[in-house]
Design a protein around this motif. Sequence first.
Motif, PDB file in Angstrom:
ATOM      1  N   PHE A 161       8.634  -6.913   2.567  1.00  0.00           N
ATOM      2  CA  PHE A 161       9.904  -6.954   1.852  1.00  0.00           C
ATOM      3  C   PHE A 161       9.811  -7.844   0.615  1.00  0.00           C
ATOM      4  O   PHE A 161      10.287  -7.478  -0.460  1.00  0.00           O
ATOM      5  CB  PHE A 161      11.043  -7.425   2.758  1.00  0.00           C
ATOM      6  CG  PHE A 161      12.374  -7.361   2.077  1.00  0.00           C
ATOM      7  CD1 PHE A 161      13.017  -6.145   1.900  1.00  0.00           C
ATOM      8  CD2 PHE A 161      12.968  -8.503   1.579  1.00  0.00           C
ATOM      9  CE1 PHE A 161      14.244  -6.080   1.242  1.00  0.00           C
ATOM     10  CE2 PHE A 161      14.189  -8.445   0.919  1.00  0.00           C
ATOM     11  CZ  PHE A 161      14.826  -7.234   0.754  1.00  0.00           C
ATOM     12  N   SER A 162       9.189  -9.006   0.760  1.00  0.00           N
ATOM     13  CA  SER A 162       9.061  -9.932  -0.374  1.00  0.00           C
ATOM     14  C   SER A 162       8.222  -9.320  -1.491  1.00  0.00           C
ATOM     15  O   SER A 162       8.631  -9.315  -2.656  1.00  0.00           O
ATOM     16  CB  SER A 162       8.427 -11.250   0.083  1.00  0.00           C
ATOM     17  OG  SER A 162       9.219 -11.860   1.060  1.00  0.00           O
ATOM     18  N   ALA A 163       7.047  -8.812  -1.125  1.00  0.00           N
ATOM     19  CA  ALA A 163       6.161  -8.208  -2.128  1.00  0.00           C
ATOM     20  C   ALA A 163       6.805  -6.973  -2.738  1.00  0.00           C
ATOM     21  O   ALA A 163       6.772  -6.781  -3.961  1.00  0.00           O
ATOM     22  CB  ALA A 163       4.813  -7.855  -1.498  1.00  0.00           C
ATOM     23  N   GLY A 164       7.394  -6.130  -1.905  1.00  0.00           N
ATOM     24  CA  GLY A 164       8.033  -4.912  -2.402  1.00  0.00           C
ATOM     25  C   GLY A 164       9.196  -5.201  -3.332  1.00  0.00           C
ATOM     26  O   GLY A 164       9.373  -4.533  -4.352  1.00  0.00           O
ATOM     27  N   SER A 165       9.996  -6.208  -2.995  1.00  0.00           N
ATOM     28  CA  SER A 165      11.127  -6.576  -3.857  1.00  0.00           C
ATOM     29  C   SER A 165      10.641  -7.053  -5.226  1.00  0.00           C
ATOM     30  O   SER A 165      11.179  -6.659  -6.261  1.00  0.00           O
ATOM     31  CB  SER A 165      11.963  -7.679  -3.203  1.00  0.00           C
ATOM     32  OG  SER A 165      12.561  -7.226  -2.027  1.00  0.00           O
ATOM     33  N   LEU A 166       9.624  -7.895  -5.222  1.00  0.00           N
ATOM     34  CA  LEU A 166       9.057  -8.392  -6.478  1.00  0.00           C
ATOM     35  C   LEU A 166       8.475  -7.253  -7.310  1.00  0.00           C
ATOM     36  O   LEU A 166       8.765  -7.136  -8.511  1.00  0.00           O
ATOM     37  CB  LEU A 166       7.982  -9.443  -6.196  1.00  0.00           C
ATOM     38  CG  LEU A 166       7.267 -10.016  -7.410  1.00  0.00           C
ATOM     39  CD1 LEU A 166       8.236 -10.802  -8.284  1.00  0.00           C
ATOM     40  CD2 LEU A 166       6.114 -10.908  -6.973  1.00  0.00           C
ATOM     41  N   LEU A 167       7.681  -6.407  -6.678  1.00  0.00           N
ATOM     42  CA  LEU A 167       7.065  -5.288  -7.403  1.00  0.00           C
ATOM     43  C   LEU A 167       8.112  -4.292  -7.885  1.00  0.00           C
ATOM     44  O   LEU A 167       7.977  -3.724  -8.975  1.00  0.00           O
ATOM     45  CB  LEU A 167       6.016  -4.594  -6.524  1.00  0.00           C
ATOM     46  CG  LEU A 167       4.764  -5.415  -6.221  1.00  0.00           C
ATOM     47  CD1 LEU A 167       3.889  -4.710  -5.196  1.00  0.00           C
ATOM     48  CD2 LEU A 167       3.973  -5.701  -7.502  1.00  0.00           C
ATOM     49  N   LYS A 168       9.159  -4.083  -7.095  1.00  0.00           N
ATOM     50  CA  LYS A 168      10.224  -3.162  -7.498  1.00  0.00           C
ATOM     51  C   LYS A 168      10.940  -3.683  -8.751  1.00  0.00           C
ATOM     52  O   LYS A 168      11.260  -2.921  -9.660  1.00  0.00           O
ATOM     53  CB  LYS A 168      11.207  -2.984  -6.339  1.00  0.00           C
ATOM     54  CG  LYS A 168      12.039  -1.743  -6.411  1.00  0.00           C
ATOM     55  CD  LYS A 168      12.822  -1.547  -5.103  1.00  0.00           C
ATOM     56  CE  LYS A 168      13.477  -0.201  -5.088  1.00  0.00           C
ATOM     57  NZ  LYS A 168      14.196   0.040  -3.834  1.00  0.00           N
ATOM     58  N   LYS A 169      11.188  -5.004  -8.809  1.00  0.00           N
ATOM     59  CA  LYS A 169      11.824  -5.604  -9.992  1.00  0.00           C
ATOM     60  C   LYS A 169      10.971  -5.394 -11.238  1.00  0.00           C
ATOM     61  O   LYS A 169      11.490  -5.278 -12.344  1.00  0.00           O
ATOM     62  CB  LYS A 169      12.056  -7.094  -9.782  1.00  0.00           C
ATOM     63  CG  LYS A 169      13.221  -7.404  -8.899  1.00  0.00           C
ATOM     64  CD  LYS A 169      13.404  -8.896  -8.725  1.00  0.00           C
ATOM     65  CE  LYS A 169      14.496  -9.192  -7.713  1.00  0.00           C
ATOM     66  NZ  LYS A 169      14.603 -10.602  -7.385  1.00  0.00           N
ATOM     67  N   LYS A 170       9.650  -5.385 -11.050  1.00  0.00           N
ATOM     68  CA  LYS A 170       8.717  -5.204 -12.171  1.00  0.00           C
ATOM     69  C   LYS A 170       8.440  -3.727 -12.453  1.00  0.00           C
ATOM     70  O   LYS A 170       7.677  -3.402 -13.361  1.00  0.00           O
ATOM     71  CB  LYS A 170       7.385  -5.917 -11.882  1.00  0.00           C
ATOM     72  CG  LYS A 170       7.528  -7.412 -11.637  1.00  0.00           C
ATOM     73  CD  LYS A 170       7.917  -8.125 -12.901  1.00  0.00           C
ATOM     74  CE  LYS A 170       7.986  -9.633 -12.683  1.00  0.00           C
ATOM     75  NZ  LYS A 170       8.439 -10.339 -13.851  1.00  0.00           N
ATOM     76  N   GLY A 171       9.011  -2.839 -11.617  1.00  0.00           N
ATOM     77  CA  GLY A 171       8.825  -1.404 -11.808  1.00  0.00           C
ATOM     78  C   GLY A 171       7.460  -0.898 -11.381  1.00  0.00           C
ATOM     79  O   GLY A 171       7.011   0.135 -11.875  1.00  0.00           O
ATOM     80  N   CYS A 172       6.806  -1.608 -10.465  1.00  0.00           N
ATOM     81  CA  CYS A 172       5.455  -1.178 -10.080  1.00  0.00           C
ATOM     82  C   CYS A 172       5.231  -1.174  -8.566  1.00  0.00           C
ATOM     83  O   CYS A 172       4.103  -1.300  -8.112  1.00  0.00           O
ATOM     84  CB  CYS A 172       4.407  -2.034 -10.783  1.00  0.00           C
ATOM     85  SG  CYS A 172       4.578  -3.804 -10.528  1.00  0.00           S
ATOM     86  N   CYS A 173       6.293  -1.018  -7.786  1.00  0.00           N
ATOM     87  CA  CYS A 173       6.143  -0.959  -6.327  1.00  0.00           C
ATOM     88  C   CYS A 173       5.509   0.388  -5.969  1.00  0.00           C
ATOM     89  O   CYS A 173       6.039   1.439  -6.326  1.00  0.00           O
ATOM     90  CB  CYS A 173       7.492  -1.112  -5.632  1.00  0.00           C
ATOM     91  SG  CYS A 173       7.336  -1.261  -3.842  1.00  0.00           S
ATOM     92  N   PRO A 174       4.353   0.371  -5.280  1.00  0.00           N
ATOM     93  CA  PRO A 174       3.660   1.630  -5.007  1.00  0.00           C
ATOM     94  C   PRO A 174       4.236   2.441  -3.847  1.00  0.00           C
ATOM     95  O   PRO A 174       3.740   3.512  -3.551  1.00  0.00           O
ATOM     96  CB  PRO A 174       2.228   1.179  -4.699  1.00  0.00           C
ATOM     97  CG  PRO A 174       2.351  -0.215  -4.220  1.00  0.00           C
ATOM     98  CD  PRO A 174       3.561  -0.793  -4.904  1.00  0.00           C
TER      99      PRO A 174
END
Length: 132
Positions: A82-95
């Motif tokens: 959840f933490s990594a996904g939230s951060l990556l989603k904010k940056k537009g790069c969640c895989p």
Amino acid sequence: MSHKLNNFMKCGLMGWGLECFWTGCDSLCHKKDKQLKCATSIWMFPIYGMASLMEPLCQAIKGKPVMLRGSIYTAAIFLTEFSAGSLLKKKGCCPWDYSGAKASYKGIIRFDYAPVWFVVGLLYEKMLVGSP
């Protein structure tokens, strides 16, 4: 290579391998793709590598019942995902995007994957500290 870096590399590689196996099997089961094509992302290597940070936790709960250890690892993996996904989603790069899944939360984690993370946590434990 230092012990911590070695564990980070092993966890990252094991996670990548498990993800390739999982997505390859998924391509056969849901897409009938006999080539077993898998999918992953470079972002996943450091995320899986972070499992190496569980080593002190693994040591602390060594010898406890497997249901307790697996449940703790499942919670830790969900928190990391959840933490990594939230951060990556904010940056537009969640895989990954689980938005279409019924048991997802904010499209970032899937609660129906709990049994998978339970087993994966125990596999990481075995790699990091051996038999409990």
